[in-house]
Design a protein around this motif. Structure first.
Motif, short mmCIF file in Angstrom:
data_model
loop_
_atom_site.label_atom_id
_atom_site.label_comp_id
_atom_site.label_asym_id
_atom_site.label_seq_id
_atom_site.Cartn_x
_atom_site.Cartn_y
_atom_site.Cartn_z
N GLN A 122 8.62 15.55 6.48
CA GLN A 122 9.36 15.89 7.93
C GLN A 122 9.43 14.82 8.93
O GLN A 122 10.42 14.83 9.57
CB GLN A 122 8.47 17.11 8.52
CG GLN A 122 8.69 18.40 7.60
CD GLN A 122 7.74 19.71 8.24
OE1 GLN A 122 6.89 19.29 8.79
NE2 GLN A 122 8.43 20.73 7.75
N HIS A 123 8.30 14.12 8.94
CA HIS A 123 8.53 12.92 9.89
C HIS A 123 9.49 11.94 9.70
O HIS A 123 10.50 11.37 10.22
CB HIS A 123 7.08 12.39 10.15
CG HIS A 123 7.33 11.16 11.14
ND1 HIS A 123 7.51 9.99 10.65
CD2 HIS A 123 7.30 11.08 12.49
CE1 HIS A 123 7.62 8.94 11.86
NE2 HIS A 123 7.53 9.65 12.73
N GLU A 124 9.76 11.59 8.27
CA GLU A 124 10.58 10.74 7.67
C GLU A 124 11.93 11.18 8.15
O GLU A 124 12.66 10.46 8.33
CB GLU A 124 10.27 10.69 6.07
CG GLU A 124 9.12 10.04 5.71
CD GLU A 124 8.96 8.46 5.64
OE1 GLU A 124 10.01 7.95 5.79
OE2 GLU A 124 7.94 7.99 5.69
N GLY A 132 12.99 0.70 9.16
CA GLY A 132 11.83 0.70 9.03
C GLY A 132 11.21 1.25 10.33
O GLY A 132 11.89 1.73 11.38
N HIS A 133 10.10 1.94 10.21
CA HIS A 133 9.33 2.55 11.30
C HIS A 133 7.75 2.50 11.11
O HIS A 133 7.54 2.50 9.83
CB HIS A 133 9.79 3.88 11.37
CG HIS A 133 9.47 4.95 10.43
ND1 HIS A 133 10.30 4.90 9.48
CD2 HIS A 133 8.68 5.82 10.52
CE1 HIS A 133 9.89 5.77 8.57
NE2 HIS A 133 8.92 6.75 9.29
N HIS A 186 0.91 -1.21 -0.09
CA HIS A 186 0.07 -0.01 0.07
C HIS A 186 0.78 1.43 0.09
O HIS A 186 0.42 2.46 -0.01
CB HIS A 186 -0.90 -0.04 1.33
CG HIS A 186 -2.08 0.84 1.17
ND1 HIS A 186 -3.05 1.11 0.14
CD2 HIS A 186 -2.35 1.87 2.20
CE1 HIS A 186 -3.66 2.10 0.29
NE2 HIS A 186 -3.26 2.70 1.65
N GLY A 187 2.38 1.07 0.13
CA GLY A 187 3.24 2.16 0.20
C GLY A 187 3.52 2.86 1.58
O GLY A 187 2.41 2.49 2.53
N HIS A 188 4.34 3.56 1.83
CA HIS A 188 4.86 3.80 2.99
C HIS A 188 3.86 5.10 3.31
O HIS A 188 3.83 6.07 2.95
CB HIS A 188 6.21 4.44 3.37
CG HIS A 188 6.55 4.59 4.40
ND1 HIS A 188 6.90 3.43 5.50
CD2 HIS A 188 6.86 5.73 5.13
CE1 HIS A 188 7.43 4.02 6.51
NE2 HIS A 188 7.25 5.28 6.47
#
Length: 163
Positions: free
Chosen positions: A104-106, A122-123, A83-85
Motif C-alpha cells: 500500500q505504501h509503494e 526511488g524512495h 537486501h531488497g526493497h
C-alpha cells in the motif's frame, strides 16, 4: 558471501581483512555500526584494525555495496544494498530496527509522485515509534536510550534530534 561477490563484481581487490569484513556484513541480520563491525571482525581475525573497517565501509558505501542509515543515536548503521526493497521502523526506546514491506505504501508513493508530475525512481521510509503499551508512559527507566521524535517531514540528525 554476497558482499564479497558484489566487491569482486565491482572490481575491488579482496584482501584478507576485506574478506573478513565482507563476511561479517554478509552474516549480519541487524544493522551494525562500524564499531560493532569491528568487534565482530576482530573475533574472526585479530589483525583487523578499526581504521581498516572504517576505510572498507566507506569504500563499500562509495561502490554502492552498502547503504548507510541514520536511525538516531549518533551512529551510522549499515546494511547491504542487495537486501531488497523494504522499510524500517525504529523503536526509539530500545533502538531495535524492524524491517517490513508494504504494498500500500509503494502504491501511495507512486501515486503521489504521479500526481505531482514525477515518475518515482526511488524512495525511503523510516518510521520512529514507541511500542503501543509504552506510548503514553514516556521513556521507561533502564532503557538503553531515547531518541528525540522528529517533527513532520523532519528526519533526526546524528544526535537523534529533529533537524
Amino acid at each position: 558471501m554476497r558482499i564479497e561477490r558484489l566487491c569482486i563484481e565491482r572490481g575491488l581487490k579482496m584482501t584478507g581483512q576485506r574478506r573478513t569484513i565482507a563476511r561479517v556484513l554478509s552474516e549480519a541480520i541487524d544493522h551494525p555500526d562500524v564499531e560493532e563491525l569491528y568487534r565482530r571482525a576482530l573475533a574472526l581475525d585479530a589483525r583487523v584494525s578499526i581504521a581498516t573497517v572504517y576505510r572498507t565501509v566507506r569504500l563499500l558505501e562509495e561502490k554502492g555495496i552498502l547503504e548507510r542509515h541514520d536511525f538516531g543515536g549518533g551512529r551510522a548503521r549499515y546494511e547491504a544494498t542487495d537486501h531488497g526493497h523494504h522499510y524500517h521502523l525504529i523503536d526509539i526506546d530500545s533502538g531495535k530496527v524492524i524491517e517490513f514491506s508494504d504494498e500500500q505504501h509503494e502504491a501511495l508513493a507512486a501515486a503521489i509522485a504521479a500526481r505531482l508530475g514525477f515518475a518515482l525512481v526511488g524512495h525511503r521510509l523510516e518510521l520512529f515509534g514507541r511500542r503501543a503499551e509504552d506510548a503514553g508512559a514516556g521513556p521507561a527507566r533502564g532503557r538503553r536510550r531515547s531518541v528525540a521524535k522528529p517533527g513532520p517531514g523532519r528526519a533526526p540528525d546524528e544526535g537523534g534530534n529533529a533537524a
